[in-house]
Design a protein around this motif. Structure first.
Motif, PDB file in Angstrom:
ATOM      1  N   ARG A 203      10.525   3.928  10.050  1.00  0.00           N
ATOM      2  CA  ARG A 203      10.786   3.571   8.646  1.00  0.00           C
ATOM      3  C   ARG A 203      11.722   4.576   7.988  1.00  0.00           C
ATOM      4  O   ARG A 203      12.374   4.270   6.980  1.00  0.00           O
ATOM      5  N   MET A 204      11.791   5.773   8.542  1.00  0.00           N
ATOM      6  CA  MET A 204      12.708   6.779   8.010  1.00  0.00           C
ATOM      7  C   MET A 204      14.159   6.329   8.164  1.00  0.00           C
ATOM      8  O   MET A 204      15.051   6.818   7.451  1.00  0.00           O
ATOM      9  N   LEU A 205      14.404   5.405   9.089  1.00  0.00           N
ATOM     10  CA  LEU A 205      15.773   4.922   9.290  1.00  0.00           C
ATOM     11  C   LEU A 205      16.324   4.244   8.041  1.00  0.00           C
ATOM     12  O   LEU A 205      17.532   4.278   7.790  1.00  0.00           O
ATOM     13  N   HIS A 206      15.462   3.623   7.240  1.00  0.00           N
ATOM     14  CA  HIS A 206      15.933   3.038   5.972  1.00  0.00           C
ATOM     15  C   HIS A 206      16.448   4.131   5.043  1.00  0.00           C
ATOM     16  O   HIS A 206      17.475   3.978   4.379  1.00  0.00           O
TER      17      HIS A 206
ATOM     18  N   SER B 119      20.408   4.554   3.875  1.00  0.00           N
ATOM     19  CA  SER B 119      20.839   4.646   2.469  1.00  0.00           C
ATOM     20  C   SER B 119      21.672   5.903   2.247  1.00  0.00           C
ATOM     21  O   SER B 119      22.696   5.868   1.549  1.00  0.00           O
ATOM     22  N   ALA B 120      21.235   7.017   2.829  1.00  0.00           N
ATOM     23  CA  ALA B 120      21.991   8.261   2.687  1.00  0.00           C
ATOM     24  C   ALA B 120      23.381   8.124   3.299  1.00  0.00           C
ATOM     25  O   ALA B 120      24.388   8.575   2.714  1.00  0.00           O
TER      26      ALA B 120
ATOM     27  N   ALA C   4       9.065  -6.143   3.630  1.00  0.00           N
ATOM     28  CA  ALA C   4       8.258  -5.785   4.790  1.00  0.00           C
ATOM     29  C   ALA C   4       8.338  -4.268   4.940  1.00  0.00           C
ATOM     30  O   ALA C   4       9.305  -3.744   5.484  1.00  0.00           O
ATOM     31  N   GLU C   5       7.334  -3.547   4.430  1.00  0.00           N
ATOM     32  CA  GLU C   5       7.370  -2.081   4.462  1.00  0.00           C
ATOM     33  C   GLU C   5       6.655  -1.568   5.716  1.00  0.00           C
ATOM     34  O   GLU C   5       5.705  -0.797   5.656  1.00  0.00           O
ATOM     35  N   PHE C   6       7.115  -2.088   6.855  1.00  0.00           N
ATOM     36  CA  PHE C   6       6.578  -1.622   8.127  1.00  0.00           C
ATOM     37  C   PHE C   6       7.696  -1.651   9.159  1.00  0.00           C
ATOM     38  O   PHE C   6       8.684  -2.365   9.009  1.00  0.00           O
ATOM     39  N   CYS C   7       7.534  -0.849  10.187  1.00  0.00           N
ATOM     40  CA  CYS C   7       8.516  -0.805  11.262  1.00  0.00           C
ATOM     41  C   CYS C   7       7.908  -1.434  12.514  1.00  0.00           C
ATOM     42  O   CYS C   7       6.756  -1.860  12.523  1.00  0.00           O
ATOM     43  N   GLU C   8       8.689  -1.476  13.554  1.00  0.00           N
ATOM     44  CA  GLU C   8       8.205  -2.016  14.825  1.00  0.00           C
ATOM     45  C   GLU C   8       6.961  -1.277  15.300  1.00  0.00           C
ATOM     46  O   GLU C   8       5.969  -1.884  15.707  1.00  0.00           O
TER      47      GLU C   8
ATOM     48  N   ASP D 241      19.436  -2.841  10.272  1.00  0.00           N
ATOM     49  CA  ASP D 241      18.292  -3.049   9.402  1.00  0.00           C
ATOM     50  C   ASP D 241      17.752  -4.464   9.587  1.00  0.00           C
ATOM     51  O   ASP D 241      18.421  -5.436   9.215  1.00  0.00           O
ATOM     52  N   PRO D 242      16.536  -4.621  10.141  1.00  0.00           N
ATOM     53  CA  PRO D 242      15.996  -5.972  10.347  1.00  0.00           C
ATOM     54  C   PRO D 242      15.766  -6.738   9.047  1.00  0.00           C
ATOM     55  O   PRO D 242      15.604  -7.959   9.085  1.00  0.00           O
ATOM     56  N   GLN D 243      15.751  -6.047   7.907  1.00  0.00           N
ATOM     57  CA  GLN D 243      15.520  -6.715   6.633  1.00  0.00           C
ATOM     58  C   GLN D 243      16.814  -7.012   5.880  1.00  0.00           C
ATOM     59  O   GLN D 243      16.770  -7.440   4.732  1.00  0.00           O
TER      60      GLN D 243
END
Length: 770
Positions: A228-231, A235-236, A67-71, A259-261
């Motif tokens: 989406r930048m939160l992903h 990772s960083a 799911a490549e979308f955010c809220e 992370d909701p995913q």
């Protein structure tokens, strides 16, 4: 429809993302009456061969999530795919005077526009009109006007293809009055970065976030404005990167994220801490912080070199690639820590702590948003940030660079393909070569001068390619009455908004032209889906294909609308085949490639490159297209970016968005992260300030501008709410508080409205200043 409710100001204790995001989507999706076909579109969002999100401009990864979308992105998709419709029958029962009493939320929430409309001054209503009749009348009126008295505005969502055509149309018609969303947000970036590194955009790529060991955040609320930048940040952080944040308000997305995913995090309520250190700088105090960081680094380097120890600064880089270093170094040395502390609101210890972290870091990314750009000295904020990065060679190498986070989905791309009022940014020579006309070369109108022209009557026509210009600009109560002096007012839109409710004068004309949304299918003559393109914040270009049945069979695409008008106004010729372009966007991309051969080489072939294709950036390659041929250190003139002096009773107002909002589009009345539900009429204030000014939580107050120019600027009935914010600063929602911003209160050089430090007084329940 959702109504404004009795306010609930219960603090939110959860993270960004997580179950809060899931519950928020569970509320909006059924409210917009979406069916299974509509919901299936979310699986195509921000992926190769799918459609690009209509909200934020954060980049799209090549290795995408399921799911490549955010809220926020899902809300934007639901908002566009809504089953609600605003038909001609609706306007038959509502006058514009009536609709002006509606809230921003209710106007847009009523649903998608279905037919072209013309305003009837006799009834104060919009009425259905044929496309041909609308185009013919608009063209006749444009040809009767001095082109330089007209303005062609563009919001940030129009595609590269539409934007290129629109910019060319304006210049062939005879003007470059092409303000756009960038004038209201990141123009300070475009001006500042262009001056000091030769490129008007950031230098980072997504891969840099895999190699940096420090990320500095200044004035950017990732949880609301680019979730989406939160992903990327998560990772960083997981690999050990340090994040240090300077921001006036405590913002949840910069504190912690679930992370909701990630099923394990969701099941265990796990969280990732985002910021290792969080410093609440005063509004406008970033210049002082950046000067303080520079001061510590320069003086520590002086001491190290004097003692025969390794240098802290990258002197080889400074010598080879920069100019002006010693002036900046001397300014830093001569600035006292007392001045820095007073202007920043932070302690010397806090600033030195960050300076030490930065000194030890191997590769640093400098992220920022409108918390830097929307100040009177917003350009100096940007150039001072560059100073800091240049000290250690953090531009033009892996894992380092400038990273301004843009708002709207293609606002950066529009500037790339010609939406600009500045001749030096327009491909004037290519226009002459390719299209055989003499383009205008005088500077056109930006947002501020457009408003000034509407007020003084020199602007006679306004065409809006999307957006809600009248609501987004400052000084609503000055601009709105002046709007009725226009001879022509045209809006290309998907939904009704407040700008549409202010018609041109009675003997003029006002049109509302509904267009296809980005997610809807746009078919060529053979029934094939046509693709359009966008540029993200990291200068990568992405294809986008809509596949949903349009909200109405009467809708036209934005390129078709532009082509129909251009054909009637400037005519068709072998060099500019407007209707062929409208039928085949690949031909427009060929034209873009011919105009910008270096940036758009093999444009049509690279349309769906996973992760987008990078258009290039000379500064990233350490080629400095500046006046000196080098990166430029610049000395700030002050330590406060507000543009006004501190005095008792004058507060620094920060305007901001809720997480139930994108730009002027309001999805609802809840701001989950800040614990505010059921209202937008609030003022966030430090608890100590509330107590010391004799106020109480929940008091209703009035804000009043301190600008004395004969215009009364007040917003009443705002509820006081205690929040974590620096002393002397208050915050409230945009655009509701825009009436407090004087049009003249804008950034020097860039003219961006200085909405992050607005001088106001608080009038308490008794009417006295607090």
């Amino acid at each position: 429809m959702e109504e404004q409710k009795t306010p609930d100001l219960t603090p939110f204790t959860g993270p960004a993302g997580g179950w809060g995001s899931v519950r928020s989507l569970a509320e909006i999706l059924p409210r917009e009456q979406l069916g299974p076909v509509d919901l299936a579109q979310l699986a195509r969002q921000n992926k190769p061969g799918g459609f690009q999100c209509v909200s934020c401009a954060w980049t799209k990864p090549a290795e995408y999530h399921p799911a490549e979308f955010c809220e926020e992105g899902a809300k934007a998709t639901a908002w566009e795919l809504t089953a609600r419709r605003t038909t001609p029958d609706f306007f038959a029962t509502h006058t514009l005077a009536d609709l002006r009493t509606w809230s921003d939320y209710h106007l847009e929430e009523h649903g998608r526009l279905t037919h072209p409309l013309k305003y009837d001054p006799a009834t104060d209503k919009y009425q259905a009109v044929g496309w041909g009749e609308a185009f013919d009348d608009i063209a006749t009126r444009l040809k009767a006007l001095d082109p330089k008295s007209t303005v062609f505005y563009a919001s940030g969502r129009a595609s590269l293809e539409t934007s290129y055509m629109y910019a060319l149309f304006a210049r062939m018609y005879g003007h470059q009055n092409l303000p756009d969303s960038s004038n209201m947000c990141h123009e300070s970036t475009s001006v500042g970065l262009k001056k000091v590194i030769g490129a008007p955009v950031g230098t980072c790529l997504l891969e840099d976030f895999d190699h940096c060991d420090l990320i500095l955040f200044f004035g950017q609320n990732v949880g609301t404005n680019a979730p989406r930048m939160l992903h990327t940040l998560r990772s960083a952080k997981k690999r050990g990167c340090t994040v240090v944040t300077f921001n006036p308000l405590r913002e949840r997305g910069l504190e912690r994220f679930t992370d909701p995913q990630n099923p394990i995090e969701m099941a265990t309520l796990g969280e990732t801490q985002i910021s290792d250190h969080y410093h609440q700088v005063k509004a406008g105090g970033d210049l002082a912080v950046l000067t303080g960081l520079t001061k510590w680094l320069v003086e520590a380097d002086d001491a190290a070199r004097a003692a025969g120890k390794p240098a802290i600064l990258d002197h080889d880089f400074i010598a080879e690639h920069t100019t002006g270093f010693e002036d900046v170094a001397q300014h830093a040395r001569s600035t006292s820590w007392d001045e820095i502390e007073r202007n920043s609101g932070l302690t010397r210890l806090a600033i030195e702590q960050t300076a030490r972290i930065y000194a030890d870091a191997k590769a640093t990314i400098g992220v920022y948003g409108m918390g830097l750009t929307q100040h009177v000295l917003g350009v100096q904020n940007v150039t001072s940030y560059v100073n800091l990065l240049l000290l250690k060679g953090n531009i033009g190498r892996k894992g380092a660079g400038t990273c301004p986070v843009r708002g709207h989905s293609n606002v950066q791309g529009q500037r790339t393909v010609g939406i600009t009022e500045k001749t030096e940014l327009a491909p004037v020579d290519k226009y002459r070569e390719l299209y055989h006309f003499e383009p205008p070369t005088e500077k056109g109108h930006d947002t501020v001068s457009t408003c000034e022209g509407i007020i003084d009557g020199s602007v006679r026509a306004f065409i809006g390619l999307g957006g809600n210009f009248l609501r987004a600009v400052p000084d609503h109560r000055v601009i709105e009455p002046a709007w009725g002096g226009l001879d022509l007012h045209v809006q290309v839109a998907t939904k009704l908004n407040r700008n549409h409710l202010f018609p041109a004068k009675a003997n003029g004309a006002t049109y509302l032209l509904p267009c296809l949304g980005r997610i809807e299918e746009d078919l060529d003559a053979q029934g094939n889906h046509k693709a359009v393109t966008m540029e993200d914040s990291l200068s990568c270009i992405h294809g986008s294909v809509g596949k949903v049945k349009p909200a109405s069979p009467a809708l036209l695409s934005e390129p078709r609308i532009v082509a129909e008008l251009a054909l009637r106004v400037v005519g068709d010729n072998p060099h500019v085949p407007w209707m062929a372009w409208a039928g085949d966007y690949g031909l427009v991309r060929d034209a873009i490639e011919r105009t910008y051969p270096e940036e758009f080489k093999d444009f049509n072939k690279r349309l769906f490159t996973p992760g987008g294709f990078w258009k290039g950036n000379k500064a990233r390659e350490r080629e400095w297209q500046t006046e000196s041929g080098k990166a430029q250190f610049t000395v700030p003139t002050k330590l406060s970016a507000t543009g006004f002096d501190d005095e008792d009773g004058v507060w620094r107002l920060i305007t901001l968005r809720s997480n139930d909002q994108f730009n002027t589009t309001v999805y609802g009345y809840d701001d989950r992260f800040r614990g505010i539900r059921g209202t937008r009429d609030v003022i966030l204030m430090n608890a100590n300030d509330i107590r010391e000014r004799g106020l109480r939580e929940g008091d209703l107050v009035t804000l009043e501008s301190t600008v004395e120019d004969g215009v009364e600027r007040k917003v009443e009935n705002l509820r006081i709410h205690a929040y974590s914010i620096p002393l002397g600063c208050i915050a409230g929602y945009y655009p509701e508080l825009n009436p407090l911003i004087a049009l003249a209160h804008h950034a020097e050089e860039s003219h961006v409205p200085a909405a992050k430090s607005v001088p106001v007084r608080i009038l308490g329940p008794t009417g006295h200043a607090r």
